[in-house]
Scaffold this motif. Structure first.
Motif, PDB file in Angstrom:
ATOM      1  N   LEU A 219       0.829  -1.198   0.000  1.00  0.00           N
ATOM      2  CA  LEU A 219       0.000   0.000   0.000  1.00  0.00           C
ATOM      3  C   LEU A 219       0.869   1.255   0.000  1.00  0.00           C
ATOM      4  O   LEU A 219       0.423   2.332  -0.393  1.00  0.00           O
ATOM      5  CB  LEU A 219      -0.931   0.013   1.218  1.00  0.00           C
ATOM      6  N   VAL A 220       2.120   1.102   0.441  1.00  0.00           N
ATOM      7  CA  VAL A 220       3.069   2.220   0.470  1.00  0.00           C
ATOM      8  C   VAL A 220       3.935   2.206  -0.792  1.00  0.00           C
ATOM      9  O   VAL A 220       4.163   3.237  -1.425  1.00  0.00           O
ATOM     10  CB  VAL A 220       3.955   2.148   1.731  1.00  0.00           C
ATOM     11  N   HIS A 221       4.432   1.002  -1.144  1.00  0.00           N
ATOM     12  CA  HIS A 221       5.280   0.842  -2.327  1.00  0.00           C
ATOM     13  C   HIS A 221       4.736  -0.332  -3.135  1.00  0.00           C
ATOM     14  O   HIS A 221       4.726  -1.470  -2.646  1.00  0.00           O
ATOM     15  CB  HIS A 221       6.735   0.582  -1.939  1.00  0.00           C
ATOM     16  N   ALA A 222       4.315  -0.081  -4.351  1.00  0.00           N
ATOM     17  CA  ALA A 222       3.677  -1.117  -5.167  1.00  0.00           C
ATOM     18  C   ALA A 222       4.666  -2.145  -5.702  1.00  0.00           C
ATOM     19  O   ALA A 222       4.263  -3.228  -6.128  1.00  0.00           O
ATOM     20  CB  ALA A 222       2.923  -0.475  -6.326  1.00  0.00           C
ATOM     21  N   ASP A 223       5.958  -1.827  -5.686  1.00  0.00           N
ATOM     22  CA  ASP A 223       6.962  -2.730  -6.238  1.00  0.00           C
ATOM     23  C   ASP A 223       7.733  -3.424  -5.116  1.00  0.00           C
ATOM     24  O   ASP A 223       7.347  -3.374  -3.956  1.00  0.00           O
ATOM     25  CB  ASP A 223       7.925  -1.949  -7.133  1.00  0.00           C
ATOM     26  N   HIS A 224       8.828  -4.093  -5.487  1.00  0.00           N
ATOM     27  CA  HIS A 224       9.713  -4.716  -4.500  1.00  0.00           C
ATOM     28  C   HIS A 224      11.062  -3.988  -4.495  1.00  0.00           C
ATOM     29  O   HIS A 224      12.126  -4.599  -4.512  1.00  0.00           O
ATOM     30  CB  HIS A 224       9.906  -6.200  -4.810  1.00  0.00           C
ATOM     31  N   SER A 225      11.001  -2.694  -4.449  1.00  0.00           N
ATOM     32  CA  SER A 225      12.196  -1.856  -4.439  1.00  0.00           C
ATOM     33  C   SER A 225      12.869  -1.901  -3.075  1.00  0.00           C
ATOM     34  O   SER A 225      12.345  -2.485  -2.109  1.00  0.00           O
ATOM     35  CB  SER A 225      11.811  -0.411  -4.769  1.00  0.00           C
ATOM     36  N   HIS A 226      14.047  -1.277  -2.992  1.00  0.00           N
ATOM     37  CA  HIS A 226      14.732  -1.188  -1.702  1.00  0.00           C
ATOM     38  C   HIS A 226      13.869  -0.446  -0.690  1.00  0.00           C
ATOM     39  O   HIS A 226      13.867  -0.792   0.509  1.00  0.00           O
ATOM     40  CB  HIS A 226      16.075  -0.471  -1.867  1.00  0.00           C
ATOM     41  N   ALA A 227      13.132   0.544  -1.146  1.00  0.00           N
ATOM     42  CA  ALA A 227      12.249   1.294  -0.243  1.00  0.00           C
ATOM     43  C   ALA A 227      11.156   0.384   0.323  1.00  0.00           C
ATOM     44  O   ALA A 227      10.794   0.486   1.506  1.00  0.00           O
ATOM     45  CB  ALA A 227      11.639   2.475  -0.982  1.00  0.00           C
ATOM     46  N   PHE A 228      10.651  -0.518  -0.517  1.00  0.00           N
ATOM     47  CA  PHE A 228       9.632  -1.456  -0.043  1.00  0.00           C
ATOM     48  C   PHE A 228      10.192  -2.344   1.066  1.00  0.00           C
ATOM     49  O   PHE A 228       9.571  -2.518   2.114  1.00  0.00           O
ATOM     50  CB  PHE A 228       9.139  -2.320  -1.208  1.00  0.00           C
ATOM     51  N   TRP A 229      11.374  -2.914   0.832  1.00  0.00           N
ATOM     52  CA  TRP A 229      11.935  -3.822   1.835  1.00  0.00           C
ATOM     53  C   TRP A 229      12.332  -3.080   3.109  1.00  0.00           C
ATOM     54  O   TRP A 229      12.289  -3.664   4.203  1.00  0.00           O
ATOM     55  CB  TRP A 229      13.117  -4.583   1.248  1.00  0.00           C
ATOM     56  N   ARG A 230      12.673  -1.805   3.000  1.00  0.00           N
ATOM     57  CA  ARG A 230      12.915  -1.020   4.222  1.00  0.00           C
ATOM     58  C   ARG A 230      11.623  -0.870   5.016  1.00  0.00           C
ATOM     59  O   ARG A 230      11.635  -0.907   6.259  1.00  0.00           O
ATOM     60  CB  ARG A 230      13.483   0.353   3.863  1.00  0.00           C
ATOM     61  N   GLU A 231      10.524  -0.715   4.305  1.00  0.00           N
ATOM     62  CA  GLU A 231       9.217  -0.622   4.971  1.00  0.00           C
ATOM     63  C   GLU A 231       8.879  -1.928   5.682  1.00  0.00           C
ATOM     64  O   GLU A 231       8.401  -1.937   6.824  1.00  0.00           O
ATOM     65  CB  GLU A 231       8.134  -0.284   3.942  1.00  0.00           C
ATOM     66  N   VAL A 232       9.145  -3.051   5.018  1.00  0.00           N
ATOM     67  CA  VAL A 232       8.903  -4.355   5.631  1.00  0.00           C
ATOM     68  C   VAL A 232       9.784  -4.539   6.859  1.00  0.00           C
ATOM     69  O   VAL A 232       9.335  -4.987   7.920  1.00  0.00           O
ATOM     70  CB  VAL A 232       9.164  -5.485   4.610  1.00  0.00           C
TER      71      VAL A 232
END
Length: 267
Positions: A219-232
């Motif tokens: 819902l924050v990052h639609a992809d699996h970018s570095h930003a997404f994994w930081r969110e996880v």
């Protein structure tokens, strides 16, 4: 010499679509097995796979059957090992009055059977499961009751975990759907609808919770970018352990759910 492949069921010919046919294949040790041969327009290379449903040989659109047969023969020993693994590693079954345990949340819970007017499965306070079955209930009714029970248990878990992760999200999921999925554990549609594999309720709870967090982070990052994994990472620091758990146990979990409740569904 016995040919490696013998056609058992003809494929349905359709342009641009997946074509499947059943073939008989001879393993290096002489055993005959049934294999599903699939011509998939999305495939880029020849691929062999084995699960509890059997062996599968996937071909790209332009691959020849001769190349496919050669590929299967070259990997015959590996294929035999994988088939032995799934033959020995028995899956749970649902048989009225006979099944003594059912998987739930990484554990195997004892089952007690009782006759009743309505077929349903419920969890008892002492930790065992009570399966009440109408005397006339057949396999479809038992599977529906088990699927309904698993879905209720999964929704209870999601309802317990979801509130603690909503802070900082741009919105909450529009709705949460639970269904038996073929390969994914979860997905998030553009309209905010979250889909979760019903088989997650068979996994250890921390693994199920991780998948929920994973999809919420989309819902924050639609992809699996570095930003997404930081969110996880910020929301679920132990996500790597759960990812490793799925690598080790994922196929087994999905196989158990299919064996007990049937294949993928759009429910």
């Amino acid at each position: 010499m016995t040919p490696p492949f013998r056609l058992l069921a003809p494929r349905a010919r359709s342009v641009g679509r997946v074509e499947r046919e059943a073939v008989e294949f001879t393993l290096p040790d002489g055993r005959l097995i049934e294999m599903t041969r699939v011509r998939d327009p999305r495939a880029r290379r020849l691929r062999l796979s084995v699960d509890e449903r059997g062996a599968r040989l996937t071909l790209p659109p332009r691959s020849s059957l001769v190349a496919a047969e050669r590929f299967a023969l070259e990997h015959g020993s590996w294929l035999a090992e994988q088939i032995d693994r799934y033959t020995i590693d028995a899956l749970p079954t649902l048989i009225k009055g006979e099944t003594v345990a059912l998987p739930l949340r990484g554990d195997s819970l004892p089952v007690e059977w009782r006759e009743g007017r309505f077929t349903r499965l419920q969890a008892e306070a002492d930790g065992h499961l009570l399966f009440i079955a109408n005397p006339r209930a057949g396999d479809p009714a038992l599977r529906r009751a088990l699927r309904d029970f698993y879905e209720a248990q999964a929704r209870a878990d999601v309802g317990r975990w979801l509130p603690r992760y909503l802070s900082g999200l741009p919105c909450a999921p529009r709705r949460v759907r639970l269904k038996v999925m073929s390969s994914q554990w979860g997905s998030l549609a553009p309209d905010g609808t979250m889909a979760l594999d019903l088989g997650l309720v068979l996994a250890r709870p921390s693994a199920f919770e991780y998948v929920l967090v994973h999809e919420l982070c989309h819902l924050v990052h639609a992809d699996h970018s570095h930003a997404f994994w930081r969110e996880v990472e910020a929301r679920f620091p132990d996500w790597r352990a759960e990812r490793d758990y799925f690598h080790a146990e994922g196929r087994r979990l999905k196989a158990m759910m299919r064996a007990l409740c049937g294949g993928p569904t759009g429910r």
